[in-house]
Design an enzyme around this catalytic site. Structure first.
Site, PDB file in Angstrom:
ATOM      1  N   PRO A 178       0.833  -1.201   0.000  1.00  0.00           N
ATOM      2  CA  PRO A 178       0.000   0.000   0.000  1.00  0.00           C
ATOM      3  C   PRO A 178       0.870   1.254   0.000  1.00  0.00           C
ATOM      4  O   PRO A 178       1.922   1.301   0.634  1.00  0.00           O
ATOM      5  CB  PRO A 178      -0.810  -0.115   1.297  1.00  0.00           C
ATOM      6  N   GLU A 179       0.430   2.255  -0.732  1.00  0.00           N
ATOM      7  CA  GLU A 179       1.153   3.516  -0.816  1.00  0.00           C
ATOM      8  C   GLU A 179       0.339   4.601  -0.116  1.00  0.00           C
ATOM      9  O   GLU A 179      -0.659   4.320   0.541  1.00  0.00           O
ATOM     10  CB  GLU A 179       1.446   3.840  -2.286  1.00  0.00           C
ATOM     11  N   HIS A 235      -7.727 -14.797   9.058  1.00  0.00           N
ATOM     12  CA  HIS A 235      -6.357 -14.402   9.374  1.00  0.00           C
ATOM     13  C   HIS A 235      -6.315 -13.288  10.419  1.00  0.00           C
ATOM     14  O   HIS A 235      -5.435 -12.424  10.378  1.00  0.00           O
ATOM     15  CB  HIS A 235      -5.642 -13.977   8.095  1.00  0.00           C
ATOM     16  N   ARG A 254      -0.585 -12.739   5.150  1.00  0.00           N
ATOM     17  CA  ARG A 254       0.799 -13.163   4.930  1.00  0.00           C
ATOM     18  C   ARG A 254       1.714 -12.900   6.120  1.00  0.00           C
ATOM     19  O   ARG A 254       2.890 -13.254   6.083  1.00  0.00           O
ATOM     20  CB  ARG A 254       1.350 -12.464   3.671  1.00  0.00           C
ATOM     21  N   ARG A 291      21.834  14.720  -5.994  1.00  0.00           N
ATOM     22  CA  ARG A 291      21.988  13.263  -5.901  1.00  0.00           C
ATOM     23  C   ARG A 291      22.332  12.656  -7.253  1.00  0.00           C
ATOM     24  O   ARG A 291      21.716  12.962  -8.265  1.00  0.00           O
ATOM     25  CB  ARG A 291      20.710  12.629  -5.350  1.00  0.00           C
TER      26      ARG A 291
END
Length: 286
Positions: free
Chosen positions: A2-3, A96, A117, A160
């Site tokens: 997820p973002e 779960h 998971r 950078r």
């Protein structure tokens, strides 16, 4: 993973349903769900009992629930399949289910952490003076944060020696952007993922930031991106921004700008999706 938009959707749900409530009981049903809390499940549960949650907060992909007057917070690691669900007290347990929290009020709902998971989990941490859990004190602000410094971001890009997609995924430089929204922002900006950051002018970096904000706000409006049932809000509902993606996951489909088939390339153990015509590879490489 997820973002920012998916995590913000969950944060808003917790703000609505959990803020201000006091914990009366905690059940840790799987030890891996608290593996980032070194003292273990019993200590985690004991330290939460009697504590009142303040408004949920987020920075980038990181979500936490501050505890009132303690200087500590519960940090949520959603991992690949973690869900924070607000469920009726009598609802059947999810297959779960890993952690359950009950409260001292008459709302009739409880907070559940479900994780198929078991890569995610919850943990207790001291807070920095800025109010962040100490383990994420190094995480940069995200582009939807009102205090995000656009000029500092541009200067960091120029200094950078890296490429633009690597920079977007660097959570110490800019947080919240993952593989999906990086590809989407780059498509909108017509930038190839391997473009050296040192070649970006101030207008181009500002344009890229604008597209990143636009695509994540658009995703927020429809609940985020859910490719399966794992990414849901606190009520178990999936987002549907996947229907609006322009690049990510659209290999061999026509670019919505020029009609050229979208390509996928292996990239840092991930995939990058791009239009070979709209996002031409850079002439110079690092």
């Amino acid at each position: 993973m997820p973002e920012l938009p998916e995590v913000e959707v969950v944060r808003r749900g917790l703000e609505r349903w959990i803020a201000g409530r006091t914990v009366t009981d905690v059940e840790v049903l799987h030890p891996r769900a608290v593996r980032r809390h070194p003292a273990g499940g019993e200590d985690f549960a004991a330290r939460l009992k009697g504590q009142r949650f303040e408004v949920a907060r987020r920075r980038g992909k990181y979500l936490w629930l501050p505890l009132a007057e303690t200087g500590t917070s519960v940090l949520g690691h959603l991992g690949m399949s973690g869900q924070l669900l607000v469920q009726p007290e009598g609802a059947a347990d999810e297959k779960h289910l890993r952690i359950r929290m009950r409260f001292d009020d008459a709302a009739g709902t409880e907070l559940r952490f479900v994780d198929q998971r078991t890569f995610g989990g919850l943990s207790l941490h001291d807070q920095t003076p800025d109010g962040l859990p100490d383990v994420i004190g190094h995480i940069a602000r995200d582009p939807l944060d009102p205090e995000f410094d656009d000029e500092a971001f541009h200067r960091a890009l120029r200094l950078r020696r890296t490429t633009v997609k690597r920079a977007l995924l660097d959570q110490s430089l800019i947080s919240g952007v993952g593989n999906i929204y990086a590809d989407e922002a780059l498509w909108r900006a017509r930038l190839h993922y391997d473009r050296p950051t040192a070649t970006l002018t101030r207008p181009r970096s500002a344009e890229l930031l604008g597209h990143a904000r636009d695509v994540m706000n658009a995703a927020l409006d429809v609940g985020g991106t859910s490719f399966d049932s794992l990414y849901v809000n606190v009520n178990g509902e999936s987002g549907y921004f996947d229907r609006s993606l322009d690049a990510y996951g659209r290999e061999d489909e026509a670019c919505r700008r020029c009609g050229t088939p979208i390509r996928r390339r292996a990239w840092m153990n991930r995939s990058s999706y791009f239009c070979p015509r709209c996002q031409r590879p850079p002439r110079t490489t690092l």
